[in-house]
Write a protein that holds these residues in place. Structure first.
Motif, PDB file in Angstrom:
ATOM      1  N   GLY A  36       0.842  -1.211   0.000  1.00 28.20           N
ATOM      2  CA  GLY A  36       0.000   0.000   0.000  1.00 28.20           C
ATOM      3  C   GLY A  36       0.864   1.243   0.000  1.00 28.20           C
ATOM      4  O   GLY A  36       1.293   1.717  -1.041  1.00 28.20           O
ATOM      5  N   ASN A  37       1.211   1.704   1.187  1.00 27.81           N
ATOM      6  CA  ASN A  37       2.090   2.885   1.272  1.00 27.81           C
ATOM      7  C   ASN A  37       3.372   2.671   0.480  1.00 27.81           C
ATOM      8  O   ASN A  37       3.961   3.607  -0.038  1.00 27.81           O
ATOM      9  N   ALA A  38       3.805   1.396   0.455  1.00 28.93           N
ATOM     10  CA  ALA A  38       5.003   1.018  -0.305  1.00 28.93           C
ATOM     11  C   ALA A  38       4.789  -0.415  -0.793  1.00 28.93           C
ATOM     12  O   ALA A  38       3.831  -1.080  -0.363  1.00 28.93           O
ATOM     13  N   ALA A 122      -8.940  -2.504   9.383  1.00 25.45           N
ATOM     14  CA  ALA A 122      -8.219  -2.441   8.102  1.00 25.45           C
ATOM     15  C   ALA A 122      -7.771  -1.004   7.870  1.00 25.45           C
ATOM     16  O   ALA A 122      -8.608  -0.104   7.717  1.00 25.45           O
ATOM     17  N   ILE A 123      -6.442  -0.808   7.845  1.00 24.76           N
ATOM     18  CA  ILE A 123      -5.915   0.555   7.734  1.00 24.76           C
ATOM     19  C   ILE A 123      -4.981   0.704   6.526  1.00 24.76           C
ATOM     20  O   ILE A 123      -4.117   1.572   6.494  1.00 24.76           O
ATOM     21  N   GLY A 124      -5.183  -0.157   5.562  1.00 27.17           N
ATOM     22  CA  GLY A 124      -4.462  -0.077   4.283  1.00 27.17           C
ATOM     23  C   GLY A 124      -5.453  -0.397   3.171  1.00 27.17           C
ATOM     24  O   GLY A 124      -6.666  -0.464   3.417  1.00 27.17           O
ATOM     25  N   ALA A 162     -10.432  10.904  -4.431  1.00 25.62           N
ATOM     26  CA  ALA A 162     -10.236   9.591  -3.784  1.00 25.62           C
ATOM     27  C   ALA A 162      -9.213   9.624  -2.654  1.00 25.62           C
ATOM     28  O   ALA A 162      -8.170  10.291  -2.741  1.00 25.62           O
ATOM     29  N   GLU A 163      -9.531   8.866  -1.605  1.00 21.44           N
ATOM     30  CA  GLU A 163      -8.585   8.666  -0.494  1.00 21.44           C
ATOM     31  C   GLU A 163      -7.627   7.563  -0.897  1.00 21.44           C
ATOM     32  O   GLU A 163      -7.992   6.638  -1.633  1.00 21.44           O
ATOM     33  N   PHE A 164      -6.398   7.550  -0.358  1.00 19.86           N
ATOM     34  CA  PHE A 164      -5.357   6.646  -0.864  1.00 19.86           C
ATOM     35  C   PHE A 164      -5.739   5.159  -0.758  1.00 19.86           C
ATOM     36  O   PHE A 164      -5.563   4.400  -1.720  1.00 19.86           O
ATOM     37  N   ASN A 165      -6.189   4.692   0.418  1.00 23.26           N
ATOM     38  CA  ASN A 165      -6.439   3.252   0.584  1.00 23.26           C
ATOM     39  C   ASN A 165      -7.457   2.742  -0.433  1.00 23.26           C
ATOM     40  O   ASN A 165      -7.317   1.637  -0.960  1.00 23.26           O
ATOM     41  N   TYR A 237      -4.577   9.747  10.600  1.00 22.90           N
ATOM     42  CA  TYR A 237      -5.455   8.843   9.857  1.00 22.90           C
ATOM     43  C   TYR A 237      -5.681   7.510  10.587  1.00 22.90           C
ATOM     44  O   TYR A 237      -6.654   7.339  11.293  1.00 22.90           O
ATOM     45  N   ASP A 238      -4.759   6.567  10.446  1.00 21.72           N
ATOM     46  CA  ASP A 238      -4.977   5.211  10.970  1.00 21.72           C
ATOM     47  C   ASP A 238      -5.263   5.134  12.466  1.00 21.72           C
ATOM     48  O   ASP A 238      -6.058   4.287  12.898  1.00 21.72           O
ATOM     49  N   PRO A 239      -4.655   5.982  13.309  1.00 21.61           N
ATOM     50  CA  PRO A 239      -4.973   5.888  14.748  1.00 21.61           C
ATOM     51  C   PRO A 239      -6.404   6.299  15.093  1.00 21.61           C
ATOM     52  O   PRO A 239      -6.909   5.919  16.155  1.00 21.61           O
TER      53      PRO A 239
HETATM   54  O1  RIB Z   1      -5.235   8.088   3.255  1.00 20.25           O
HETATM   55  C1  RIB Z   1      -4.619   7.696   4.464  1.00 20.25           C
HETATM   56  C2  RIB Z   1      -4.248   6.246   4.424  1.00 20.25           C
HETATM   57  O2  RIB Z   1      -3.308   6.019   3.390  1.00 20.25           O
HETATM   58  C3  RIB Z   1      -3.552   5.764   5.714  1.00 20.25           C
HETATM   59  O3  RIB Z   1      -3.899   4.406   5.937  1.00 20.25           O
HETATM   60  C4  RIB Z   1      -2.095   5.860   5.387  1.00 20.25           C
HETATM   61  O4  RIB Z   1      -1.300   4.897   6.100  1.00 20.25           O
HETATM   62  C5  RIB Z   1      -2.090   5.513   3.938  1.00 20.25           C
HETATM   63  O5  RIB Z   1      -2.088   4.095   3.833  1.00 20.25           O
END
Ligand code: RIB
Ligand code: CA
Length: 312
Positions: A36-38, A122-124, A162-165, A237-239
């Motif tokens: 995801g992030n990488a 789920a945070i990705g 759009a949000e990244f995830n 975000y995730d927290p």
């Molecule tokens: O848009 C924010 C989300 O994208 C977070 O989960 C951050 O870690 C990135 O994955």
């Protein structure tokens, strides 16, 4: 509370994981790592380094190399090549090892052993959840509730819409919201009400342990993302959904119909939220709308001070 964490570390993933580990009432049954992030190789390395630094014991499982069907996008342009930017100290090398290389199987086995009892956070990107629900539709009933950091009821971050995830695996997000699983969605709209700044970095650094300095160096780099946009504070975000699990009274959620755009030239990955339910549509999620940001950040700081104080 029995919990499973699906994650793509990233710094804010690390912060969310630390908050979970700070609460004895949370029984974390497993951590599944997704690209995801990488790319997966990097998110896995980050996860094992985080686990080693803290000496946590939760099993870490490797999952998908990438999205279900689309080309892979990452957040390395924002978070750096390692998706773990730091102003000084890097995460030390990992001593922890993987529990398995089949995250979806590990999660499905946990659900089968604890039917109806596990909250999945789920945070990705939602790749693993989509794969699980496609492989075993009964999983939708075995999951007590699916708590998601993703989407937005208004503007995006990865794109204007759009949000990244959700952008990173739009097909997976679509399949999850169509599955009937009991969803709590924490989008950018609510996470932008929870803000972290350099005073929080200083407070955590003052706990004085080696890991506090390492964490603070990464938190400072995270806050600096906002500074590059001439803002003093960065959204958490995730927290944020972790704060809800522990303190739901600080949030307001409402039922909504959420559809994921799959074809839009400018809007692919957008979470289209119809809040006029049930008049306009039947709801398929509870969506977080407001958060008491100051109370939440004060709680996060107390919890993180605990996690970072134990000297190692
Ligand atoms: O848009 C924010 C989300 O994208 C977070 O989960 C951050 O870690 C990135 O994955
Ligand atoms: Ca994440």
């Amino acid at each position: 509370m029995k919990l499973w964490l699906d994650t793509d570390p990233g710094f804010d993933d690390w912060m969310a994981w630390a908050l979970i580990e700070s609460m004895p009432e949370m029984q974390l049954l497993g951590v599944s790592v997704v690209a995801g992030n990488a790319p997966l190789r990097q998110t896995l390395s980050n996860a094992l380094r985080i686990k080693s630094l803290h000496g946590w014991t939760t099993a870490v499982h490797a999952g998908s190399e990438g999205p279900l069907s689309q080309a892979q996008v990452t957040a390395q342009d924002v978070l750096g090549d390692h998706a773990m930017a730091t102003i000084e100290r890097p995460l030390p090398a990992a001593s922890a090892v993987l529990a398995s290389t089949d995250a979806v199987l590990a999660l499905s086995e946990a659900l089968r052993s604890n039917p109806g009892e596990i909250t999945v956070l789920a945070i990705g990107p939602l790749t693993h959840l989509a794969q699980l629900l496609a492989q075993s539709p009964q999983a939708a009933k075995q999951i007590r509730q699916l708590v998601i950091m993703g989407g937005s009821t208004d503007r995006g971050n990865a794109t204007p819409a759009a949000e990244f995830n959700f952008l990173a695996d739009a097909q997976a997000a679509h399949q999850v919201f169509e599955s009937g699983v009991d969803i709590r969605m924490f989008g950018l709209n609510v996470c932008r009400q929870v803000l972290v700044g350099h005073e929080h970095v200083a407070r955590l650094r003052a706990t004085g342990s080696n890991k506090a300095h390492i964490f603070a160096d990464h938190l400072a780099a995270y806050v600096n993302i906002a500074a590059r946009r001439q803002a003093a504070y960065m959204s958490v975000y995730d927290p944020t959904p972790v704060a809800w699990l522990a303190n739901p009274q600080w949030f307001n959620l409402q039922p909504a119909r959420v559809d994921i755009e799959l074809q839009g030239r400018w809007t692919t990955g957008m979470s289209v939220c119809e809040l006029r339910v049930p008049d306009k549509a039947l709801p398929n999620a509870q969506v977080a709308m407001t958060a008491q940001g100051p109370e939440i950040m004060a709680w996060m700081m107390r919890q993180l001070e605990q996690v970072l104080t134990c000297h190692r």
